[in-house]
Enzyme design. Structure first.
Site, PDB file in Angstrom:
ATOM      1  N   LYS A 173       0.812  -1.209   0.000  1.00 49.49           N
ATOM      2  CA  LYS A 173       0.000   0.000   0.000  1.00 49.49           C
ATOM      3  C   LYS A 173       0.854   1.272   0.000  1.00 49.49           C
ATOM      4  CE  LYS A 173      -2.317  -0.350   3.677  1.00 49.49           C
ATOM      5  NZ  LYS A 173      -1.845   0.629   4.618  1.00 49.49           N
ATOM      6  N   ARG A 177      -8.687   3.011   9.899  1.00 46.26           N
ATOM      7  CA  ARG A 177      -8.339   1.630  10.196  1.00 46.26           C
ATOM      8  C   ARG A 177      -9.375   0.974  11.092  1.00 46.26           C
ATOM      9  NH1 ARG A 177      -2.341   2.013   9.493  1.00 46.26           N
ATOM     10  NH2 ARG A 177      -1.339   0.072  10.018  1.00 46.26           N
ATOM     11  N   ARG A 227      10.950  -7.171   4.174  1.00 47.26           N
ATOM     12  CA  ARG A 227      10.991  -5.755   4.555  1.00 47.26           C
ATOM     13  C   ARG A 227      11.720  -5.577   5.887  1.00 47.26           C
ATOM     14  NH1 ARG A 227       5.423  -2.522   4.524  1.00 47.26           N
ATOM     15  NH2 ARG A 227       5.209  -3.161   6.672  1.00 47.26           N
ATOM     16  N   ARG A 261      12.662  -2.264  10.246  1.00 45.33           N
ATOM     17  CA  ARG A 261      11.565  -1.648  11.009  1.00 45.33           C
ATOM     18  C   ARG A 261      11.309  -2.436  12.276  1.00 45.33           C
ATOM     19  NH1 ARG A 261       6.286   0.356   7.709  1.00 45.33           N
ATOM     20  NH2 ARG A 261       5.312  -0.278   9.647  1.00 45.33           N
ATOM     21  N   ARG A 275      -0.141  -7.298  14.130  1.00 42.91           N
ATOM     22  CA  ARG A 275      -0.632  -6.323  13.151  1.00 42.91           C
ATOM     23  C   ARG A 275      -1.675  -6.949  12.227  1.00 42.91           C
ATOM     24  NH1 ARG A 275       2.215  -2.141  10.823  1.00 42.91           N
ATOM     25  NH2 ARG A 275       3.285  -3.374   9.281  1.00 42.91           N
TER      26      ARG A 275
HETATM   27  P1  AMP Z   1       1.611   1.745   9.182  1.00 42.00           P
HETATM   28  O1  AMP Z   1       2.879   2.405   8.781  1.00 42.00           O
HETATM   29  O2  AMP Z   1       0.398   2.302   8.473  1.00 42.00           O
HETATM   30  O3  AMP Z   1       1.657   0.257   9.130  1.00 42.00           O
HETATM   31  O4  AMP Z   1       1.374   2.135  10.727  1.00 42.00           O
HETATM   32  C1  AMP Z   1       2.308   1.779  11.724  1.00 42.00           C
HETATM   33  C2  AMP Z   1       1.626   1.782  13.090  1.00 42.00           C
HETATM   34  O5  AMP Z   1       1.109   3.090  13.386  1.00 42.00           O
HETATM   35  C3  AMP Z   1       0.418   0.868  13.214  1.00 42.00           C
HETATM   36  O6  AMP Z   1       0.784  -0.471  13.512  1.00 42.00           O
HETATM   37  C4  AMP Z   1      -0.339   1.521  14.355  1.00 42.00           C
HETATM   38  O7  AMP Z   1       0.245   1.249  15.607  1.00 42.00           O
HETATM   39  C5  AMP Z   1      -0.133   2.995  14.070  1.00 42.00           C
HETATM   40  N1  AMP Z   1      -1.193   3.531  13.189  1.00 42.00           N
HETATM   41  C6  AMP Z   1      -1.050   4.058  11.944  1.00 42.00           C
HETATM   42  N2  AMP Z   1      -2.221   4.457  11.445  1.00 42.00           N
HETATM   43  C7  AMP Z   1      -3.153   4.174  12.382  1.00 42.00           C
HETATM   44  C8  AMP Z   1      -4.569   4.335  12.465  1.00 42.00           C
HETATM   45  N3  AMP Z   1      -5.280   4.866  11.452  1.00 42.00           N
HETATM   46  N4  AMP Z   1      -5.192   3.917  13.600  1.00 42.00           N
HETATM   47  C9  AMP Z   1      -4.502   3.393  14.627  1.00 42.00           C
HETATM   48  N5  AMP Z   1      -3.185   3.202  14.619  1.00 42.00           N
HETATM   49  C10 AMP Z   1      -2.497   3.584  13.512  1.00 42.00           C
END
Ligand code: AMP
Length: 203
Positions: free
Chosen positions: A13, A88, A127, A133, A144
């Protein structure tokens, strides 16, 4: 163009979001990136978010919603945006609807990036190796994915009911997936930009 990208961790994504946003000339708003920036900056919000992120759990809705509302009020998002990683949860999606309605706007389309789980695990492992990361370890990844299934997957029917959900097959070369996303958008009335060689793959 007000676009939401949906898909489990590892669906690619983020990569597609950067390309699509640049090509269609809308800001790429990635809540995960904003949180990581705040963690690096050591802000109170960053400290609050970090514990959740490190466990692979979602940050509480109220925190995320406030942050996104602020971001959407910035001038560059006035005429369009591409949301990556938000909403989310159903409450986040409802709040997004409310925020946009207040501004006389709405989400135009939701693209769901579809990848099967075996492929996801392989991608995530790669990754973790390449980017280091801290939230890409096996345990955190399984959290996740569980969070996605439990809290985010319900958004698929939420947006399908609204006639906004469009699937993009996310298995293949990065360019190929971008072309599929552009084709989906073209069918929705958003003409594909010239710079992506779209049309090289029939949809
Ligand atoms: P991502 O880079 O989108 O995978 O986000 C990394 C982490 O940030 C996620 O595992 C959540 O802990 C937090 N996070 C990002 N976006 C959201 C969201 N819309 N709602 C809740 N937590 C979020």
């Amino acid at each position: 163009m007000r676009l939401v990208l949906l898909g489990p961790p590892g669906a690619g994504k983020g990569t597609q979001a950067v390309r699509l946003a640049a090509s269609y000339g809308v800001p790429h708003i990635a809540t995960g990136d904003i949180f990581r920036e705040k963690v690096r900056g050591g802000t109170p919000l960053g400290r609050e978010a970090q514990a959740y992120m490190d466990r692979g759990e979602l940050v509480p809705d109220d925190v995320v919603i406030r942050m996104v509302a602020d971001r959407l009020d910035q001038e560059d998002a006035a005429n369009g945006f591409l949301l990556d990683g938000f909403p989310r949860t159903v409450p986040q999606a409802l709040e997004l609807e409310r925020i946009l309605a207040e501004r006389g706007a709405k989400v135009d389309a939701v693209l769901r990036f579809v990848v099967d789980e075996a492929e996801l695990h392989q991608r995530i492992a790669r990754r973790a190796h390449e980017e280091g990361r801290s939230d890409d370890t096996a345990e955190v990844l399984s959290n996740r994915l569980a969070e996605y299934r439990e809290k985010t997957a319900p958004l698929e029917s939420f947006y399908a009911e609204r006639g906004l959900l469009h699937d993009v097959d996310a298995v293949g070369e990065v360019d190929q997936v971008t072309a599929r996303a552009c084709n989906a958008l073209a069918e929705l009335g958003f003409p594909a930009p010239d710079d992506l060689g779209v049309g090289s793959e029939l949809s």
